[in-house]
Each structure stands twice: as structure tokens, then as C-alpha cells.
Design a protein around this motif. Structure first.
Motif: not given
Length: 239
Positions: A127-130, A134-141, A177-180
């Protein structure tokens, strides 16, 4: 920035729970066991790939050490356990256990699964990485893994597993959203060290899932919040 990972993760948990609830006891025990081991293996593989791209190894190691010490001192994992357990009253009222399982065992397993889905190193890091990249790949995996995990758990606990999407989504959305907000203050090196720190937690999670070593992964979570400040400080001192 558009955040999609937490919502994808929520949808697959609901779908997996519905499928698993419908299957009931029809899923072979051998398949359940082997899939769980594969989940752990995938987590370790993702973690290793991220560790390989670390920018400043000493900063990453220091973040993990200090973060873990902080988590152990404040007993973070125990606090998360208490938070999840506090939901028992509501669960007891609206989610009766599936036939063949006691109320006590149902609640014990449900709380453990809620922690696994909502407070895992993979989910929090993803979540923090996305939010930052902007890359959701970790959460998608993670969603792939959670889909099959929800099916497996729902064969035992029933459709109640679907409700876990609520705390899981809340935690991930807040972190994303906090990470943004911190994007303007980050550098590529800071992001790489943050990702590598998350990779270490994912390896620890994989080892725990496989039953190889029961790391207290929740107590390591503060490392994720220390990784970038320590990375920036390290670069300033030794640049």
C-alpha cells in the motif's frame, strides 16, 4: 494519483470467500497444504527481487534493526492481536461458526486470518509503495495469493471470511494515500531502500507462512517507516 490496489485486493477476498464457502469441505487437504507452501515461496521470491535493488545496504540494515527493536519494545504484534481480538463481540453476534467447528476455534482462526490479510508486511508495504510510486503490482500479487487463501480458509470458516475485506481495505487505503503526501520529499535512492526493506519483511513473511521460522513480522513493521529517513540521512552523511 489513482489508487487501485486496495480495492482489487478487497474484491478478490470477497470472491475467494464466496467460492470457498460454496465448496465447503470439497477441497483436498493436500491441495490446501501445498498451496500454502507456494504462497510462502512466492512471498520470498518477491522479497529477494526487491532486496537486489537496494541503493544503500547499510541504511536498509539499520532501518530493519532499529525498526524491529522499536516493534519489540512496544510489543506491536501483541497490540495488533488485541485489536483484532476486540472484534470478537461483533463476530459472535453476526457470524455464527460453521457446522463442525466450535465458536472458540472459529474466533481464534478468524482473528489470525484477519491479521494475516490486513496487517501483513506485504500488504502494508504494498500500500505504501503504491502511494509513493503509483505501482500497484505488489498489492496485485498479494491479491492473487489472498484469492486462493480466502478460498482455502472459507472452506473451513464459511462466508464470514469475506468480511475481512473491511479492515484490510481501511488499512491499505489510509497507508496508500498517506504515502502520496511524501512523494515530493523522496529520491530514487530512498525509494529503493524502502523497497528493499519491504523485501526483507516479505522474505520473513514467506519463511513464517512455510513454517520454517516464525518471525514476529508485525514487530518489524516500524522498519518501513524508518527506511527512507535513514536512507536520506545516510546519503547526506556519506555522499
Amino acid at each position: 494519483m489513482s489508487i487501485i490496489g486496495p480495492y482489487i485486493n478487497a474484491i478478490v477476498i470477497i470472491l475467494g470467500a464466496l467460492i470457498g464457502g460454496a465448496l465447503g469441505g470439497k477441497l483436498p487437504e493436500r491441495l490446501r497444504t501445498n498451496l500454502t507452501l507456494v504462497f510462502g515461496l512466492c512471498s520470498m521470491a518477491m522479497g529477494i527481487s526487491m532486496i537486489a535493488n537496494v541503493a544503500q545496504m547499510p541504511a536498509m540494515i539499520l532501518a530493519i534493526l532499529l525498526g524491529t527493536i522499536m516493534g519489540e519494545v512496544i510489543l506491536l504484534e501483541n497490540g495488533i492481536n488485541r485489536l483484532a481480538t476486540s472484534a470478537r463481540g461483533l463476530i459472535e453476534k453476526v457470524l455464527p461458526p460453521k457446522a463442525g467447528i466450535s465458536q472458540e476455534e472459529f474466533l481464534r482462526q478468524f482473528v489470525a486470518i484477519m491479521i494475516l490479510f490486513s496487517f501483513s508486511g506485504t500488504g502494508i508495504f504494498g500500500a505504501m509503495n503504491e502511494g509513493m510510486t503509483g505501482n500497484p503490482s505488489i498489492l496485485i500479487v498479494k491479491s492473487f495469493l489472498d484469492f486462493f487463501s480466502a478460498i482455502i480458509f472459507a472452506t473451513t470458516l464459511g462466508y464470514a471470511i469475506a468480511t475481512i475485506f473491511i479492515p484490510q481495505t481501511l488499512v491499505q487505503v489510509l497507508l496508500a494515500y498517506g504515502a502520496v503526501l511524501i512523494i515530493p520529499f523522496t529520491t530514487p535512492e530512498m525509494k529503493a531502500d524502502f523497497a528493499a526493506t519491504g523485501g526483507v519483511l516479505m522474505v520473513a513473511t514467506g519463511l513464517r507462512i512455510c513454517g520454517i521460522k516464525m518471525f514476529h513480522v508485525a514487530n518489524m513493521l516500524p522498519a518501513l517507516f524508518l527506511a527512507m529517513p535513514i536512507s536520506a540521512l545516510w546519503a547526506t552523511i556519506f555522499s
